[in-house]
Design an enzyme around this catalytic site. Structure first.
Site, mmCIF file in Angstrom:
data_model
loop_
_atom_site.group_PDB
_atom_site.id
_atom_site.type_symbol
_atom_site.label_atom_id
_atom_site.label_comp_id
_atom_site.label_asym_id
_atom_site.label_seq_id
_atom_site.Cartn_x
_atom_site.Cartn_y
_atom_site.Cartn_z
ATOM 1 N N HIS A 57 -46.034 20.345 134.044
ATOM 2 C CA HIS A 57 -45.907 19.980 135.039
ATOM 3 C C HIS A 57 -45.122 19.894 135.956
ATOM 4 C CE1 HIS A 57 -49.662 16.335 133.807
ATOM 5 N NE2 HIS A 57 -49.390 17.093 133.270
ATOM 6 N N TYR A 182 -46.338 7.919 139.015
ATOM 7 C CA TYR A 182 -45.397 6.257 139.027
ATOM 8 C C TYR A 182 -45.768 5.332 140.368
ATOM 9 C CZ TYR A 182 -43.004 8.280 135.535
ATOM 10 O OH TYR A 182 -42.742 9.046 134.352
ATOM 11 N N PRO A 273 -37.856 3.231 129.537
ATOM 12 C CA PRO A 273 -39.116 3.949 129.673
ATOM 13 C C PRO A 273 -38.847 4.392 131.116
ATOM 14 C CG PRO A 273 -40.106 1.540 129.606
ATOM 15 C CD PRO A 273 -38.394 1.589 128.943
ATOM 16 N N LYS A 277 -37.035 8.904 129.112
ATOM 17 C CA LYS A 277 -35.547 9.617 128.520
ATOM 18 C C LYS A 277 -35.538 9.953 126.989
ATOM 19 C CE LYS A 277 -34.989 11.680 132.058
ATOM 20 N NZ LYS A 277 -35.256 12.779 132.412
ATOM 21 N N TYR A 365 -35.289 13.997 136.401
ATOM 22 C CA TYR A 365 -36.546 14.315 135.523
ATOM 23 C C TYR A 365 -36.647 14.923 135.006
ATOM 24 C CZ TYR A 365 -41.319 12.443 135.112
ATOM 25 O OH TYR A 365 -42.277 11.258 134.414
HETATM 26 C C1 DHB Z 1 -44.740 8.131 129.670
HETATM 27 C C2 DHB Z 1 -44.070 7.884 129.032
HETATM 28 C C3 DHB Z 1 -42.794 7.261 130.340
HETATM 29 O O1 DHB Z 1 -41.993 6.306 129.889
HETATM 30 C C4 DHB Z 1 -42.703 7.959 131.131
HETATM 31 O O2 DHB Z 1 -41.428 7.796 132.376
HETATM 32 C C5 DHB Z 1 -44.036 8.942 131.635
HETATM 33 C C6 DHB Z 1 -44.695 9.121 131.201
HETATM 34 C C7 DHB Z 1 -45.878 8.305 128.497
HETATM 35 O O3 DHB Z 1 -46.260 8.154 127.570
HETATM 36 O O4 DHB Z 1 -46.796 10.115 128.560
#
Ligand code: DHB
Length: 371
Positions: A57, A182, A273, A277, A365
């Site tokens: 991506h 997001y 989350p 990371k 990121y």
């Molecule tokens: C996923 C989990 C995340 O915490 C995130 O920021 C992006 C993707 C996932 O489980 O795909």
């Protein structure tokens, strides 16, 4: 990962796992590998299935006020991410370990570690066993035994609990998006992620004490539709095959080592989350640890091990900041006032309109290059 990196350098290790193999490979975790993590897997010769089945991506979408704003990683920083489930990485590493015929023991119980002598005792199949090691890597997660084996007063712990958690689902439906979304919405944060062309992973911000029983599938979809709403865009529904609620916290210990015990990954730090990371930080730790252990055992040079904690903590704090920043920008806080809400909005407007601000998001990121 650490055991495999050490093996490539000719260093023996034994991996102890509390759970059984099926549990470990089926447990659904995050799914975003940053650039350095993919490179590490490839360089170590365990990236082949990831390259075949994972998806590169080159950007993500930030969605608010029913509008989409793309953050173009490739353009902003020349890096990318790989969407490939964490448990798939675990599966590949287990497979390699077993193909190499190297020790990886499942369903090991009552593990005791001694940071001073690097002695490890454990029970397997009802029998007490002992390992006389040179060093112990505490890669046993937040609830593991290694961190607690450090004497009182050595580690400084820092914790922040967030007033929300994530309800995560896995749904058998083609993702309604090509890139992760997001979303910041009046009713809270939502995230649309993916696993494969037929499998979607979605998250909703919820009360951390909420019970998953309160969330029948229809309610989850209704809330997802609301939070992702954008004219001309439809969220496709499918059977939910997995769901659960996870609380969110920032946590770390300093230092990450004592005697001959070296903590890595969730045993030493937890990040919220948002930004995915956790696994990436764990891989960064064990890269440092593998190199430091190798220099010690091959060249009698202890400087890398002495500096292990300081080296890792620089990255840990950078990632703690980024994960906190993404979390704060995108979630609703129960006690927020109007000023905080408007500040969030100002931050979103800045990140989606300034190349400098978007580059800050993009380079964090996709993961800061290894120092
Ligand atoms: C996923 C989990 C995340 O915490 C995130 O920021 C992006 C993707 C996932 O489980 O795909």
């Amino acid at each position: 990962m650490l055991a495999h990196l050490l093996h490539l350098n000719g260093i023996e290790s034994v991996v102890l796992e509390l759970r059984d193999q099926d549990y470990v490979v089926q447990r659904v975790r995050a799914g975003v590998l940053e650039q350095g993590t993919m490179d590490t897997l490839r360089e170590a010769g365990v990236g082949e299935r990831m390259d075949r089945q994972g998806a590169i991506h080159e950007g993500i979408e930030l969605r608010y006020d029913r509008a989409a704003h793309r953050i173009d990683f490739a353009d902003l920083c020349g890096r990318a991410i790989m969407v490939y489930g964490q448990q798939e990485v675990v599966k590949d590493l287990i497979e390699r370990r077993q193909a190499d015929g190297l020790p990886l023991l499942f369903e090991v119980d009552d593990v005791k570690v001694d940071p001073d002598t690097a002695k490890v005792t454990f029970t397997q199949d009802g029998e007490r066993q002992e390992l006389d090691a040179r060093a112990i890597a505490g890669c046993d997660g937040f609830h593991g035994v290694c961190r607690d084996a450090v004497p009182d007063g050595v580690l400084t712990e820092r914790t922040r609990e967030y007033p929300f958690g994530w309800l995560g689902i896995l749904a058998e439906v083609a993702p309604s998006t090509h890139e992760l979304i997001y979303a910041s919405h009046e009713r809270g944060f939502a995230l649309h992620s993916l696993r494969s062309p037929q499998l979607s992973r979605l998250y909703l911000q919820v009360d951390p004490h909420d019970d998953i029983e309160n969330w029948p599938d229809e309610r989850i979809w209704e809330e997802l539709h609301t939070r992702f709403e954008k004219p001309g865009w439809t969220l496709e529904e499918g059977p939910i095959v997995e769901k659960g609620i996870t609380p969110m916290r920032s946590f770390l210990v300093e230092p990450m080592q004592h005697g001959r015990l070296y903590l890595a990954g969730d045993a030493a730090h937890i990040v919220p989350p948002t930004g995915a990371k956790g696994l990436n930080l764990a891989v960064a730790d064990v890269r440092v640890l593998a190199e430091a252990l190798t220099r010690w055992l091959h060249d009698h040079d202890e400087s890398g091990l002495d500096a292990y904690s300081d080296t890792c903590l620089k990255r840990v704090w950078r990632v703690q900041h980024f994960s906190w920043w993404m979390t704060s920008m995108l979630h609703r806080f129960p006690d927020e006032d109007d000023i905080q809400r408007r500040l969030q909005r100002a931050e979103l407007d800045y990140v989606t309109s300034s190349r400098a601000a978007a580059t800050m998001l993009a380079e964090n990121y996709t993961g800061m290059p290894y120092g």
